[in-house]
Motif scaffolding. Structure first.
Motif, PDB file in Angstrom:
ATOM      1  N   ARG A   1       0.856   3.362  -3.162  1.00 45.41           N
ATOM      2  CA  ARG A   1       0.377   3.660  -3.984  1.00 45.41           C
ATOM      3  C   ARG A   1      -0.705   2.179  -4.065  1.00 45.41           C
ATOM      4  O   ARG A   1      -2.079   2.476  -4.673  1.00 45.41           O
ATOM      5  CB  ARG A   1       0.929   2.912  -5.279  1.00 45.41           C
ATOM      6  N   ILE A   2      -0.739   0.783  -4.280  1.00 44.81           N
ATOM      7  CA  ILE A   2      -1.378   0.126  -4.000  1.00 44.81           C
ATOM      8  C   ILE A   2      -2.529  -0.179  -3.210  1.00 44.81           C
ATOM      9  O   ILE A   2      -3.774  -0.183  -3.351  1.00 44.81           O
ATOM     10  CB  ILE A   2      -0.187  -1.397  -3.636  1.00 44.81           C
ATOM     11  N   ALA A   3      -2.014   0.328  -1.482  1.00 42.03           N
ATOM     12  CA  ALA A   3      -3.320   0.563  -1.137  1.00 42.03           C
ATOM     13  C   ALA A   3      -4.335   1.537  -1.731  1.00 42.03           C
ATOM     14  O   ALA A   3      -5.360   1.633  -0.843  1.00 42.03           O
ATOM     15  CB  ALA A   3      -2.649   1.026   0.514  1.00 42.03           C
ATOM     16  N   ARG A   4      -3.771   3.167  -2.030  1.00 41.01           N
ATOM     17  CA  ARG A   4      -5.045   3.606  -2.050  1.00 41.01           C
ATOM     18  C   ARG A   4      -6.054   2.693  -3.476  1.00 41.01           C
ATOM     19  O   ARG A   4      -6.671   3.523  -3.606  1.00 41.01           O
ATOM     20  CB  ARG A   4      -3.875   5.348  -3.156  1.00 41.01           C
ATOM     21  N   GLU A   5      -4.824   2.575  -4.612  1.00 39.23           N
ATOM     22  CA  GLU A   5      -5.689   2.413  -5.885  1.00 39.23           C
ATOM     23  C   GLU A   5      -6.433   1.302  -5.956  1.00 39.23           C
ATOM     24  O   GLU A   5      -7.230   0.566  -5.938  1.00 39.23           O
ATOM     25  CB  GLU A   5      -5.391   2.127  -6.948  1.00 39.23           C
ATOM     26  N   ALA A   6      -5.961   0.163  -5.068  1.00 41.67           N
ATOM     27  CA  ALA A   6      -6.519  -0.781  -4.583  1.00 41.67           C
ATOM     28  C   ALA A   6      -7.743  -0.787  -3.340  1.00 41.67           C
ATOM     29  O   ALA A   6      -8.552  -1.257  -3.554  1.00 41.67           O
ATOM     30  CB  ALA A   6      -6.091  -2.132  -4.665  1.00 41.67           C
ATOM     31  N   ASN A   7      -8.202   0.691  -3.012  1.00 41.90           N
ATOM     32  CA  ASN A   7      -8.550   0.614  -1.908  1.00 41.90           C
ATOM     33  C   ASN A   7      -8.647  -0.874  -0.973  1.00 41.90           C
ATOM     34  O   ASN A   7      -9.116  -1.009  -0.454  1.00 41.90           O
ATOM     35  CB  ASN A   7      -9.806   0.727  -1.949  1.00 41.90           C
ATOM     36  N   VAL A   8      -6.801  -1.159  -0.422  1.00 41.85           N
ATOM     37  CA  VAL A   8      -6.983  -1.883   0.365  1.00 41.85           C
ATOM     38  C   VAL A   8      -6.406  -1.739   1.905  1.00 41.85           C
ATOM     39  O   VAL A   8      -5.313  -0.591   1.975  1.00 41.85           O
ATOM     40  CB  VAL A   8      -6.249  -3.535  -0.794  1.00 41.85           C
ATOM     41  N   ARG A   9      -6.378  -2.373   2.621  1.00 38.37           N
ATOM     42  CA  ARG A   9      -5.529  -2.491   3.635  1.00 38.37           C
ATOM     43  C   ARG A   9      -4.290  -3.098   3.341  1.00 38.37           C
ATOM     44  O   ARG A   9      -4.001  -3.993   3.176  1.00 38.37           O
ATOM     45  CB  ARG A   9      -5.469  -2.931   4.941  1.00 38.37           C
ATOM     46  N   ALA A  10      -2.702  -2.240   3.682  1.00 37.75           N
ATOM     47  CA  ALA A  10      -1.430  -2.459   3.665  1.00 37.75           C
ATOM     48  C   ALA A  10      -1.211  -2.386   4.826  1.00 37.75           C
ATOM     49  O   ALA A  10      -0.542  -2.028   5.604  1.00 37.75           O
ATOM     50  CB  ALA A  10      -0.861  -2.055   2.521  1.00 37.75           C
ATOM     51  N   HIS A  11      -0.233  -4.128   4.707  1.00 33.49           N
ATOM     52  CA  HIS A  11       0.974  -3.814   6.198  1.00 33.49           C
ATOM     53  C   HIS A  11       2.160  -3.940   5.107  1.00 33.49           C
ATOM     54  O   HIS A  11       2.210  -4.919   4.294  1.00 33.49           O
ATOM     55  CB  HIS A  11       0.739  -5.379   6.561  1.00 33.49           C
TER      56      HIS A  11
END
Ligand SMILES: [Zn+2]
Length: 549
Positions: A234-244
């Protein structure tokens, strides 16, 4: 002039088959790769029969806590690591202000038995490291725990808009200074009391700089998907950020295969959808962490001694510990287990779990090191119920108890996760200078090559090296490292595939590996015939926004 590596089998980090050729290094770069280089060099290394690989990149390491004291980073360099990423799991030495010093690090120090100097921001930390000199290349995240503690101390309430703005400011300042993104440790305070919405808001700043969100998830057990991975996605999607996903783990007492498969399918499906999700995996079936940091609620640290000595407050602490253990270990239990009333489970859970926990290092009482938590509690506090004994133990050790806990299943969970092409190995090293630690700090990388490539033949050497080099380089956005190519930085490891192995044991985790002959960092020999040369040629790496596509 320069260094000439002759006759080695070069495995370049891209995943393709090795070639036999020579490598000429001039300055800090690889200047030529071809058979039979005749150039004069001041140092010639005969690598016949050996593997020549890019230096390993450790994408999850807690080195920031000790690097200024242990600036030669022997434990890491001697196992072939040439670049590492630190300030992970939401904890780090920068950024910090008085609030962090007074509240947050008071218990970080207690929990991790360390007392590093703290820095106002990433730039100040970089300066201190550059002044001192380091042997290894260092990249840093912005630890979310510090960001929140800078503004809110140990307050567990949601941030208001002006506090959120202050946090955004800190993230922006440190991203500008070259941090690679934001790290969170959502099982540890204060991450554990931070809402997903708050994380999304500050991750949006990380996204502006094309950094990445790197998370020790809120749940790695039965709730790994619903609580842990869904939040990260959800964070990757809503903040439009690469996530690891940090040290990707699926810990289950009952449904290993099912949960692991679900976790893999979930990441694969959102990757297909276009989200940029990657992960690393700590390559041992046990974890190493601070017992108090994992178990105690944040507010306990506001008055550690007072709270742990007050009989009424102890009741509340015991209940919160049980709730945490229940959500970590029992929420996927079979029905037969779930119908046991909670008060009975409470009696059983600590005896059950404490038998699988080994104390590697305790702040005061060293004699008990190496014993299980169960043995320790029943020996030191024979009169008490284990729940109470545990609280007394926290009190007596001031929270400084580092444990090893058997928790993962190598065949059913770790290997299937690691087989995914976007997963790198990591050490998750925590050094406690002068004391014992988990062998992973000294041998994680040699271990994987020895165990999963040479002995169990689960991966080709080319694929394993890709996972250790170009993959983490691409996650970090390092375009000039992680691969052996003309013009790239000369970070190189030379090892003997038949010999390479870790040597650390439970009793003595602090032993260098065998089989690694040379490590070259930025064109300088830093390990010669397995021994650190004292060379301080590491660089502080700074994330540059436009470097990443
Ligand atoms: Zn962690």
């Amino acid at each position: 002039m320069g260094i000439l590596i002759k006759n080695g089998l070069i495995i370049d980090g891209s995943g393709v088959s090795g070639i036999e050729a020579d490598i000429l290094i001039q300055g800090d770069k690889i200047s030529q790769i071809s058979p039979n280089i005749k150039e004069n060099a001041h140092h010639i290394i005969d690598a016949r029969g050996k593997i020549v690989s890019p230096g390993f990149i450790d994408i999850h390491n807690h080195a920031d806590l000790t690097i200024l004291e242990a600036n030669k980073a022997e434990a890491f360099v001697e196992q072939g690591i040439t670049t590492l990423l630190a300030c992970v799991c939401g904890i780090g030495v920068a950024p910090a202000n008085e609030k962090v010093k007074q509240y947050y690090f008071d218990f970080v120090n207690k929990a991790f038995c360390s007392s590093p100097d703290l820095y106002e921001n990433m730039s100040k930390f970089h300066e201190a490291l550059e002044k001192k000199g380091v042997s290894i290349n260092l990249a840093f995240m912005i630890p979310q725990g510090n960001v929140r503690a800078c503004i809110m101390g140990t307050d567990t309430r949601p941030a208001n808009e002006s506090e959120l703005n202050e946090m955004r400011k800190i993230v922006r300042e440190n991203m500008k200074a070259g941090a690679f993104g934001l790290s969170t440790g959502l099982v540890y305070p204060p991450g554990s009391s931070t809402s997903t919405e708050e994380l999304i808001e500050i991750s949006k700043i990380v996204s502006e700089y094309n950094g990445f969100y790197d998370s020790h998830m809120r749940n790695e057990g039965a709730g790994v998907i619903e609580i842990g991975m869904n939040e990260l996605i959800r964070i990757a999607r809503e903040a439009n950020v690469r996530a690891h996903i940090s040290h990707w783990s699926v810990i289950s007492r009952y449904k290993y295969e099912e949960l692991t498969n679900k976790a893999i399918n979930l990441v694969n499906s959102v990757r297909e959808e276009g989200l940029n999700i990657t992960a690393d995996l700590t390559v041992y079936d046990d974890g190493f962490t601070s017992l108090s940091f994992v178990l105690l609620p944040t507010w306990v640290y506001d008055d550690f001694e007072g709270n742990l000595s007050n009989p009424e407050i102890r009741k509340r602490i015991k209940k919160e510990i049980f709730d945490k253990l229940y959500s970590m270990f029992l929420s996927d239990a079979p029905f037969s287990m779930k119908i046991i009333p909670k008060f009975l489970l409470r009696k059983k859970i600590i005896p059950l779990l404490s038998k699988g926990v080994i104390v590697i290092y305790a702040l005061k009482n060293h004699e008990i090191e190496g014993k299980t938590l169960y043995e320790i509690l029943s020996t030191l506090y024979p009169e008490k119920e284990l729940e109470d004994a545990l609280l007394d133990y926290f009190l007596d050790e001031e929270g400084g108890i580092m444990i090893r806990i058997q928790q993962k299943n190598e065949d059913l969970s770790m290997i299937p996760l690691f087989k995914q092409e976007y997963v790198s190995p990591s050490s998750d090293a925590i050094l406690i200078l002068g004391r014992n630690t988990h062998p992973r700090a000294f041998g994680a990388f040699p271990r994987v090559i020895a165990r999963w490539v040479r002995e169990q033949k689960l991966f080709s050497l080319e694929e394993m090296i890709r996972k250790m080099t170009s993959l983490p380089a691409s996650i970090l956005g390092l375009s000039d490292r992680g691969i052996i190519q003309e013009g790239k930085k000369a970070d190189i490891v030379i090892f003997d595939l038949e010999m390479i192995n870790e040597r650390g044991t439970l009793k003595n985790g602090c032993q260098p590996p065998i089989g690694i002959d040379h490590v070259i960092i930025n064109g300088q020999i830093t390990v010669l015939k397995g021994k650190h040369t004292g060379t301080l040629n590491g660089q502080i790496l700074k994330h540059i926004r436009q470097n990443v596509d």
